[in-house]
Design an enzyme around this catalytic site. Structure first.
Site, mmCIF file in Angstrom:
data_model
loop_
_atom_site.group_PDB
_atom_site.id
_atom_site.type_symbol
_atom_site.label_atom_id
_atom_site.label_comp_id
_atom_site.label_asym_id
_atom_site.label_seq_id
_atom_site.Cartn_x
_atom_site.Cartn_y
_atom_site.Cartn_z
ATOM 1 C CG LEU A 13 -2.060 -1.030 1.198
ATOM 2 C CD1 LEU A 13 -2.726 -1.109 2.561
ATOM 3 C CD2 LEU A 13 -3.090 -0.673 0.128
ATOM 4 C CE1 TYR A 156 -2.549 -4.722 11.592
ATOM 5 C CE2 TYR A 156 -4.855 -5.373 11.541
ATOM 6 C CZ TYR A 156 -3.800 -4.682 10.993
ATOM 7 O OH TYR A 156 -3.982 -3.947 9.854
ATOM 8 C CE LYS A 160 -2.986 -1.102 11.594
ATOM 9 N NZ LYS A 160 -2.137 -0.054 10.992
#
Length: 231
Positions: A13, A156, A160
């Site tokens: 990305l 994770y 986030k």
């Protein structure tokens, strides 16, 4: 000319975001830990490589000094660098597992933003884009209609979720800045072993869109390529 820095930009990305922003006329600096991969990616997309490890104070300070010496300002900071930490069942997750992921995904963003605020403040239209995830949304991960609700994890997803709160707080603290968090969606990258159902091009769309916002654009928002993501 818009001066932009993207962390973790040697592949996936980050690299696609760099490519698209170069096409939009940005002067793009691609930050990466791997010098060979970073330099190759920069050459491929028409940007400039800068050595950058978001977990290291000296590395981040060096990147800030490098950009200041060349440009004197930074207009857009894209905090893209992130790790998954691998799949560790919740009941087996240790504090060390979480700390390893937070070092990059959370503390890395704080370290980068803190270091680059002085350069961003020199911009007429400073922008910060934090790459989050639907896995960091309490609404998304508890919605039975969403794929994310079928996944479990500690490190994770919680990292986030922290990115979203960091974004919200910076947006309030820096009212002249445009500070937003984006969910690229389930994109085929190294992070998920290329199991993602979106292409890299689709995944980078929201990042590019928020990197290109003007001084009257949104701030303190959580978005994907379709619109607003529920917190």
């Amino acid at each position: 000319m818009t001066i932009t820095l993207i962390s973790g930009a040697n592949k996936g990305l980050g690299r696609e975001t760099a490519r698209r922003l170069v096409l939009l006329g940005h002067t793009v600096y691609l930050g990466a830990r791997d010098r060979e991969e970073g330099a190759r990616a920069a050459a491929d997309v028409g940007g400039t490589f800068v050595p950058l490890d978001v977990t290291d104070d000296a590395s981040v300070a060096g990147a800030a000094e490098f950009i200041e010496s060349r440009e004197g300002v930074l207009d857009v900071l894209v905090n893209n660098a992130g790790i998954s930490g691998g799949h560790v069942p919740a009941r087996e997750t240790t504090a060390d597992d979480v700390a390893k992921v937070y070092a990059t995904n959370v503390l890395g963003i704080v370290r980068m933003t803190h270091a680059f605020i002085p350069l961003l403040e020199r911009s007429a239209a400073p922008v910060v884009v934090n790459v989050g995830s639907g896995m960091g949304s309490l609404s998304v991960t508890t919605d039975p209609s969403r794929f994310e609700s079928t996944l479990t994890g500690i490190a994770y997803p919680s990292s986030k979720a922290a990115v979203s709160m960091i974004t919200s707080q910076y947006a309030k603290a820096l009212p002249r800045f445009r500070v937003n968090v984006v969910d690229p969606g389930y994109t085929s990258t190294d992070l998920n072993g290329h199991r993602g159902t979106q292409t890299i091009e689709e995944g980078a769309t929201a990042i590019v869109t928020m990197a290109a916002v003007g001084p009257d654009g949104p701030t303190g928002r959580f978005v994907d390529r379709f619109g607003t993501v529920p917190w």
